[in-house]
Design an enzyme around this catalytic site. Structure first.
Site, PDB file in Angstrom:
ATOM      1  N   HIS A  70       6.901  13.272  -3.731  1.00  0.00           N
ATOM      2  CA  HIS A  70       7.393  14.095  -2.684  1.00  0.00           C
ATOM      3  C   HIS A  70       6.751  13.754  -1.576  1.00  0.00           C
ATOM      4  O   HIS A  70       7.231  13.474  -0.496  1.00  0.00           O
ATOM      5  CB  HIS A  70       7.617  15.394  -3.224  1.00  0.00           C
ATOM      6  CG  HIS A  70       8.497  15.760  -4.252  1.00  0.00           C
ATOM      7  ND1 HIS A  70       9.991  15.162  -3.969  1.00  0.00           N
ATOM      8  CD2 HIS A  70       8.631  16.382  -5.213  1.00  0.00           C
ATOM      9  CE1 HIS A  70      10.784  15.654  -4.846  1.00  0.00           C
ATOM     10  NE2 HIS A  70       9.933  16.382  -5.797  1.00  0.00           N
ATOM     11  N   HIS A  85       4.856  13.775  -9.848  1.00  0.00           N
ATOM     12  CA  HIS A  85       6.030  14.416  -9.270  1.00  0.00           C
ATOM     13  C   HIS A  85       5.860  14.875  -8.127  1.00  0.00           C
ATOM     14  O   HIS A  85       6.749  14.364  -7.035  1.00  0.00           O
ATOM     15  CB  HIS A  85       6.725  15.354 -10.322  1.00  0.00           C
ATOM     16  CG  HIS A  85       7.971  15.848  -9.837  1.00  0.00           C
ATOM     17  ND1 HIS A  85       9.179  15.868 -10.507  1.00  0.00           N
ATOM     18  CD2 HIS A  85       8.400  16.776  -8.600  1.00  0.00           C
ATOM     19  CE1 HIS A  85      10.159  16.299  -9.820  1.00  0.00           C
ATOM     20  NE2 HIS A  85       9.887  16.910  -8.933  1.00  0.00           N
ATOM     21  N   GLU A  86       4.987  15.938  -7.830  1.00  0.00           N
ATOM     22  CA  GLU A  86       4.665  16.339  -6.514  1.00  0.00           C
ATOM     23  C   GLU A  86       4.153  15.393  -5.525  1.00  0.00           C
ATOM     24  O   GLU A  86       4.256  15.370  -4.333  1.00  0.00           O
ATOM     25  CB  GLU A  86       3.830  17.569  -6.825  1.00  0.00           C
ATOM     26  CG  GLU A  86       4.502  18.712  -7.659  1.00  0.00           C
ATOM     27  CD  GLU A  86       5.954  19.137  -7.252  1.00  0.00           C
ATOM     28  OE1 GLU A  86       6.461  18.938  -6.087  1.00  0.00           O
ATOM     29  OE2 GLU A  86       6.761  19.577  -8.500  1.00  0.00           O
TER      30      GLU A  86
END
Length: 161
Positions: free
Chosen positions: A77, A73-74
């Site tokens: 980004h 997820h990170e």
């Protein structure tokens, strides 16, 4: 957090980046991993610093989810920022990155047990049942500055007696 846990997370980070390098046929600069408490956030991507912060207490209680969900997820980004600049945080570019590059569901919220964090909260209710609001959000309700709705039933939350 132990040195071996940090090494495992760094190994997973490298694995994710090797996949992205291969998918996009370019080499991305690897981010720095930090491990600091950050409220209720499992992880946070700092786009301009190329850094990912992971919550050590939540990691201790949800290790598998960090490897399978939080870290991808990170990383997504950071990669989306490097490829497209500023776009919606969980917009189509981020969703595509999660699905196509990392084969992960593009989930935006975790369901971790937050009780190990000992964060003070106030109990509110809706049609679904009880909801815990942070002290900051509770104070905004008391001051008449905000109202909050349940994410499921969309009813306005009210304080439990």
């Amino acid at each position: 957090m132990s040195a071996s846990d940090k090494q495992l997370l760094n190994d997973r980070l490298e694995e994710l980046y090797l996949g992205a390098d291969s998918y996009f046929r370019r080499t991305f600069v690897r981010p720095t991993l930090t491990f600091r408490r950050s409220g209720r956030h499992a992880g946070t991507a700092f786009l301009q610093q190329n850094r990912i912060n992971l919550h050590p207490v939540l990691f201790a209680h949800n290790q598998q989810a960090y490897f399978s969900d939080v870290l991808p997820h990170e990383v997504s980004h950071l990669l989306v920022y490097q490829l497209y600049g500023r776009v919606k945080p969980h917009g189509k570019e981020w969703q595509a990155m999660m699905q196509e590059v990392f084969n992960c569901a593009p989930e935006t919220r975790h369901e971790f047990d937050l009780s190990p964090l000992n964060i003070p909260s106030v109990r509110y209710r809706c049609g679904c049942g009880d909801v815990e609001l942070s002290i900051r959000r509770h104070n905004a309700v008391v001051r008449g500055q905000r109202q909050y709705q349940c994410r499921k039933c969309r009813q306005v939350l009210y304080q439990s007696a």
